[in-house]
Structures are given as C-alpha cells and as structure tokens.
Design a protein around this motif. Sequence first.
Motif, PDB file in Angstrom:
ATOM      1  N   ILE A  70      50.968  58.064  31.751  1.00 36.44           N
ATOM      2  CA  ILE A  70      51.990  57.166  32.267  1.00 36.44           C
ATOM      3  C   ILE A  70      52.299  57.527  33.723  1.00 36.44           C
TER       4      ILE A  70
ATOM      5  N   TYR B 107      49.987  56.901  27.488  1.00 32.56           N
ATOM      6  CA  TYR B 107      50.648  55.654  27.118  1.00 32.56           C
ATOM      7  C   TYR B 107      50.728  55.560  25.601  1.00 32.56           C
TER       8      TYR B 107
ATOM      9  N   VAL C 197      60.544  52.247  26.730  1.00 30.62           N
ATOM     10  CA  VAL C 197      59.420  51.445  27.189  1.00 30.62           C
ATOM     11  C   VAL C 197      59.918  50.074  27.642  1.00 30.62           C
TER      12      VAL C 197
ATOM     13  N   GLU D 158      57.003  54.327  31.690  1.00 31.66           N
ATOM     14  CA  GLU D 158      56.100  53.605  30.792  1.00 31.66           C
ATOM     15  C   GLU D 158      56.466  52.120  30.751  1.00 31.66           C
TER      16      GLU D 158
END
Length: 149
Positions: free
Chosen positions: A2, A9, A87, A125
Amino acid sequence: MIADGSRDYALPTIPGQQRDLRSISPEVMADVVSGHYNDVFSDVTIVDCRYPYEFEGGHIKGAVNLFTRDGVNALLHKPVSGDKRHVLIFHCEFSSERGPKMYRFLRSLDRELHKDLYPALLFPEVYLLHGGYKAFYNKFKVISIELLV
C-alpha cells in the motif's frame, strides 16, 4: 504494498484504464459490501463521486456522496483511529473521470498533509471501482438487490 509501504493490499486488484490507480472489480466490491472482508479491515468508506441527483437515483449500499473537493477534503479531517485499517473505494458513473480525479486529489492532499512524516498517510489503502456504478449495477441489480439502495 500500500502507499505507505506498511503492508500488502487487502483486496485483489485488476488492471484498469487508470494505470496509476489500484482498481477492484465489481465482484470484489460486492464481496466488500456483503461483509466478506470484515475480518481483513475494520472500516471501509465507499466514496460515490457522482452528482447528488445521480446518487439519489440509486447507489451502492453504504456509499457516501462526496462529489466536490471540499467533500473529499473533509475525509482527511474526520477522526480515524490509528490502529484501524480504513479502506476507501472511489467511483463515479464509469470510474473514468470524476472518481479517479477525486482519488488522485485525496492522495495528493494526504501526501501534502503528512509530508513531514513521509511515507505516512491517513488513508494508505485506496481503490477505484473498475467500470464504476454502471458496471456494478449491471452485474448486481437482479442478483443482489440488497447491495443497492
């Protein structure tokens, strides 16, 4: 890795038309909305960059409508627990213009705000929904109506 280099990820990515951005498929988005990744990250924000009238006509369950730079900027001033994996997933109608533009804006502003702590970021992210709301809607409108509002 990330954007801050701290880990891999969480979501599987696909090659998208925006080569500089990480893209996820509509199927992965459906898994996110259905809770299949709840054990991987603690929070997700689906950022719908379409205009309010588009958003009100239908949107992905749980999405927030942030279609201006001020709206996206507000994400960077929202308290986020440092121990949480938060996220972000951006999209617009086709994820070809507004969604990618806001994704890049957030990343640029996040980098600027944390330049003294490089490579630290508030949101390391971030993803783009490949094909946007249109692709998601076309795949899931009949199969899983609970994924849409």
